[in-house]
Each structure stands twice: as structure tokens, then as C-alpha cells.
Design a protein around this motif. Structure first.
Motif, PDB file in Angstrom:
ATOM      1  N   GLN A   1     -14.579   1.333  -7.808  1.00  0.00           N
ATOM      2  CA  GLN A   1     -13.362   2.054  -7.423  1.00  0.00           C
ATOM      3  C   GLN A   1     -12.622   0.847  -6.822  1.00  0.00           C
ATOM      4  OE1 GLN A   1     -13.504   5.585  -5.058  1.00  0.00           O
ATOM      5  NE2 GLN A   1     -11.267   5.852  -4.946  1.00  0.00           N
ATOM      6  N   VAL A   2     -11.347   0.629  -7.344  1.00  0.00           N
ATOM      7  CA  VAL A   2     -10.438  -0.322  -6.515  1.00  0.00           C
ATOM      8  C   VAL A   2      -9.904   0.375  -5.322  1.00  0.00           C
ATOM      9  CG1 VAL A   2      -8.224  -1.272  -7.168  1.00  0.00           C
ATOM     10  CG2 VAL A   2      -9.804  -0.907  -8.947  1.00  0.00           C
ATOM     11  N   GLN A   3      -9.888  -0.537  -4.479  1.00  0.00           N
ATOM     12  CA  GLN A   3      -9.335  -0.343  -3.018  1.00  0.00           C
ATOM     13  C   GLN A   3      -7.969  -0.822  -2.954  1.00  0.00           C
ATOM     14  OE1 GLN A   3     -12.286  -0.951  -0.156  1.00  0.00           O
ATOM     15  NE2 GLN A   3     -12.939   1.186  -0.206  1.00  0.00           N
ATOM     16  N   LEU A   4      -6.838  -0.435  -2.378  1.00  0.00           N
ATOM     17  CA  LEU A   4      -5.719  -1.230  -2.234  1.00  0.00           C
ATOM     18  C   LEU A   4      -5.208  -1.305  -0.803  1.00  0.00           C
ATOM     19  CD1 LEU A   4      -4.291   1.332  -5.020  1.00  0.00           C
ATOM     20  CD2 LEU A   4      -4.660  -1.101  -5.466  1.00  0.00           C
ATOM     21  N   VAL A   5      -4.688  -2.202  -0.524  1.00  0.00           N
ATOM     22  CA  VAL A   5      -4.368  -2.578   0.799  1.00  0.00           C
ATOM     23  C   VAL A   5      -2.729  -3.267   0.714  1.00  0.00           C
ATOM     24  CG1 VAL A   5      -4.602  -3.976   2.839  1.00  0.00           C
ATOM     25  CG2 VAL A   5      -6.588  -3.124   1.672  1.00  0.00           C
ATOM     26  N   GLU A   6      -1.914  -2.414   1.124  1.00  0.00           N
ATOM     27  CA  GLU A   6      -0.528  -2.822   1.214  1.00  0.00           C
ATOM     28  C   GLU A   6      -0.222  -3.615   2.609  1.00  0.00           C
ATOM     29  OE1 GLU A   6      -0.824   1.225  -0.793  1.00  0.00           O
ATOM     30  OE2 GLU A   6      -1.664   0.251   1.145  1.00  0.00           O
ATOM     31  N   VAL A  92       7.234   4.971   4.265  1.00  0.00           N
ATOM     32  CA  VAL A  92       5.993   4.352   4.132  1.00  0.00           C
ATOM     33  C   VAL A  92       5.767   3.786   2.400  1.00  0.00           C
ATOM     34  CG1 VAL A  92       3.340   4.311   4.283  1.00  0.00           C
ATOM     35  CG2 VAL A  92       5.018   5.384   5.886  1.00  0.00           C
ATOM     36  N   TYR A  93       5.355   2.550   2.188  1.00  0.00           N
ATOM     37  CA  TYR A  93       5.285   2.265   0.889  1.00  0.00           C
ATOM     38  C   TYR A  93       3.913   2.049   0.451  1.00  0.00           C
ATOM     39  CZ  TYR A  93      10.399   1.591   0.326  1.00  0.00           C
ATOM     40  OH  TYR A  93      11.615   1.581   0.196  1.00  0.00           O
ATOM     41  N   TYR A  94       3.356   2.615  -0.697  1.00  0.00           N
ATOM     42  CA  TYR A  94       2.192   2.572  -1.267  1.00  0.00           C
ATOM     43  C   TYR A  94       2.280   1.528  -2.808  1.00  0.00           C
ATOM     44  CZ  TYR A  94       1.655   6.314   2.051  1.00  0.00           C
ATOM     45  OH  TYR A  94       1.530   7.197   3.451  1.00  0.00           O
ATOM     46  N   CYS A  95       1.091   0.928  -2.930  1.00  0.00           N
ATOM     47  CA  CYS A  95       0.881   0.688  -4.252  1.00  0.00           C
ATOM     48  C   CYS A  95      -0.213   1.606  -5.010  1.00  0.00           C
ATOM     49  CB  CYS A  95       0.419  -0.650  -4.595  1.00  0.00           C
ATOM     50  SG  CYS A  95      -0.874  -1.278  -3.712  1.00  0.00           S
ATOM     51  N   SER A 100      -1.143   7.420 -10.811  1.00  0.00           N
ATOM     52  CA  SER A 100      -2.114   7.206  -9.340  1.00  0.00           C
ATOM     53  C   SER A 100      -3.585   7.455  -9.961  1.00  0.00           C
ATOM     54  CB  SER A 100      -1.500   7.758  -8.275  1.00  0.00           C
ATOM     55  OG  SER A 100      -1.397   9.221  -8.482  1.00  0.00           O
ATOM     56  N   VAL A 101      -4.202   6.733  -9.179  1.00  0.00           N
ATOM     57  CA  VAL A 101      -5.831   7.016  -9.520  1.00  0.00           C
ATOM     58  C   VAL A 101      -6.307   6.962  -8.198  1.00  0.00           C
ATOM     59  CG1 VAL A 101      -5.751   6.485 -11.906  1.00  0.00           C
ATOM     60  CG2 VAL A 101      -6.004   4.631 -10.120  1.00  0.00           C
ATOM     61  N   GLY A 102      -7.609   7.505  -7.775  1.00  0.00           N
ATOM     62  CA  GLY A 102      -8.561   7.433  -6.767  1.00  0.00           C
ATOM     63  C   GLY A 102      -7.536   7.651  -5.272  1.00  0.00           C
ATOM     64  N   SER A 103      -8.257   6.818  -4.275  1.00  0.00           N
ATOM     65  CA  SER A 103      -7.594   7.063  -2.874  1.00  0.00           C
ATOM     66  C   SER A 103      -6.353   6.239  -2.833  1.00  0.00           C
ATOM     67  CB  SER A 103      -8.753   6.663  -1.897  1.00  0.00           C
ATOM     68  OG  SER A 103      -9.778   7.462  -1.954  1.00  0.00           O
ATOM     69  N   TRP A 104      -5.501   6.677  -1.856  1.00  0.00           N
ATOM     70  CA  TRP A 104      -4.307   5.763  -1.440  1.00  0.00           C
ATOM     71  C   TRP A 104      -4.778   4.789  -0.513  1.00  0.00           C
ATOM     72  CZ3 TRP A 104       0.280   6.238  -4.138  1.00  0.00           C
ATOM     73  CH2 TRP A 104       0.490   7.201  -5.182  1.00  0.00           C
ATOM     74  N   GLY A 105      -4.058   3.893  -0.213  1.00  0.00           N
ATOM     75  CA  GLY A 105      -4.187   2.936   0.857  1.00  0.00           C
ATOM     76  C   GLY A 105      -3.310   3.318   2.045  1.00  0.00           C
ATOM     77  N   GLN A 106      -3.524   2.545   3.023  1.00  0.00           N
ATOM     78  CA  GLN A 106      -2.749   3.329   4.312  1.00  0.00           C
ATOM     79  C   GLN A 106      -1.151   3.173   4.289  1.00  0.00           C
ATOM     80  OE1 GLN A 106      -3.962   0.041   3.864  1.00  0.00           O
ATOM     81  NE2 GLN A 106      -2.519  -1.245   4.829  1.00  0.00           N
ATOM     82  N   GLY A 107      -0.915   2.248   3.461  1.00  0.00           N
ATOM     83  CA  GLY A 107       0.795   1.880   3.365  1.00  0.00           C
ATOM     84  C   GLY A 107       1.097   1.136   4.196  1.00  0.00           C
ATOM     85  N   THR A 108       2.457   0.836   3.792  1.00  0.00           N
ATOM     86  CA  THR A 108       3.155  -0.115   4.787  1.00  0.00           C
ATOM     87  C   THR A 108       4.356   0.422   5.302  1.00  0.00           C
ATOM     88  OG1 THR A 108       3.666  -2.478   5.219  1.00  0.00           O
ATOM     89  CG2 THR A 108       4.097  -1.795   3.146  1.00  0.00           C
TER      90      THR A 108
END
Length: 114
Positions: A1-6, A92-95, A100-108
Motif C-alpha cells: 500500500q502506498v503511503q503519502l506524506v504532504e 488542509v491540502y492532501y495528495c 482516491s485510494v487507501g488511507s489519506w496522509g496527514q495533509g499540510t
């Protein structure tokens, strides 16, 4: 699973610029498209810019001409250059992928205020 960090958000004045970055732990190339979403207080999350695997970009009208999305597949990264920021861009901005798929990052957090 891809994890995303903004990252890259901050407090700026109207008219100023910010560049957001999104780092993925996996291969973003696996997504048909990558996008930047934002969620303002009391509002639903909305997609504001996306870029296809082939590099075609799309924007919602409210950011068209001011925001530029780009991706760097070799670095598994997506960017959002935001110019001429307005108070209405505060959110708050997210990628994530599009859709969208999977979990969201914490955003910035991006705050535009004088």
C-alpha cells in the motif's frame, strides 16, 4: 500500500506563493492519475488539481491559472505550485490518487491571511 506524506504548507499573505510536495512510499506510476485535494474548515474535501500518468493536467476553475501540478515519477513525488494565493485557498491540502485510494496522509496546512 502506498503511503503519502504532504509538506510545504504554511502561513502566507494574499498574493504570495507556496510549493507543496507529496512523497509516496510506493510507485505513484501505478495510479492512473495523481491529485491534490483540499479541505477547508466546515467543508468537504475537494479535488483541485490532477495529473494523469501521461502528464495531462486538469484544474478546477477556482485555481486555474494560479496553481500548477507536476509529478516526478522517478522520485515518486507530486508537487503543487500555488501562486497568487487567496484567503479562500486556506485549507488542509492532501495528495492521493484519482480516484482516491487507501488511507489519506496527514495533509499540510495552508493559511492565507493578511
Amino acid at each position: 500500500q502506498v503511503q503519502l506524506v504532504e509538506s510545504g504548507g504554511g502561513l502566507v499573505q494574499p498574493g504570495e506563493s507556496l510549493r507543496l510536495s507529496c512523497a509516496a512510499s510506493g510507485r505513484i506510476f501505478s495510479f492512473n492519475a495523481m491529485g491534490w485535494y483540499r479541505q477547508a474548515p466546515g467543508k468537504e474535501r475537494e479535488l483541485v488539481a490532477w495529473i494523469t500518468r501521461g502528464g495531462t493536467t486538469n484544474y478546477v476553475d477556482s485555481v486555474k491559472g494560479r496553481f500548477t501540478i507536476s509529478r516526478e515519477n522517478a522520485k515518486n513525488a507530486v508537487y503543487l505550485q500555488m501562486n497568487s494565493l487567496k484567503p479562500g485557498d486556506t485549507a488542509v491540502y492532501y495528495c492521493n490518487g484519482v480516484p482516491s485510494v487507501g488511507s489519506w496522509g496527514q495533509g499540510t496546512q495552508v493559511t492565507v491571511s493578511s
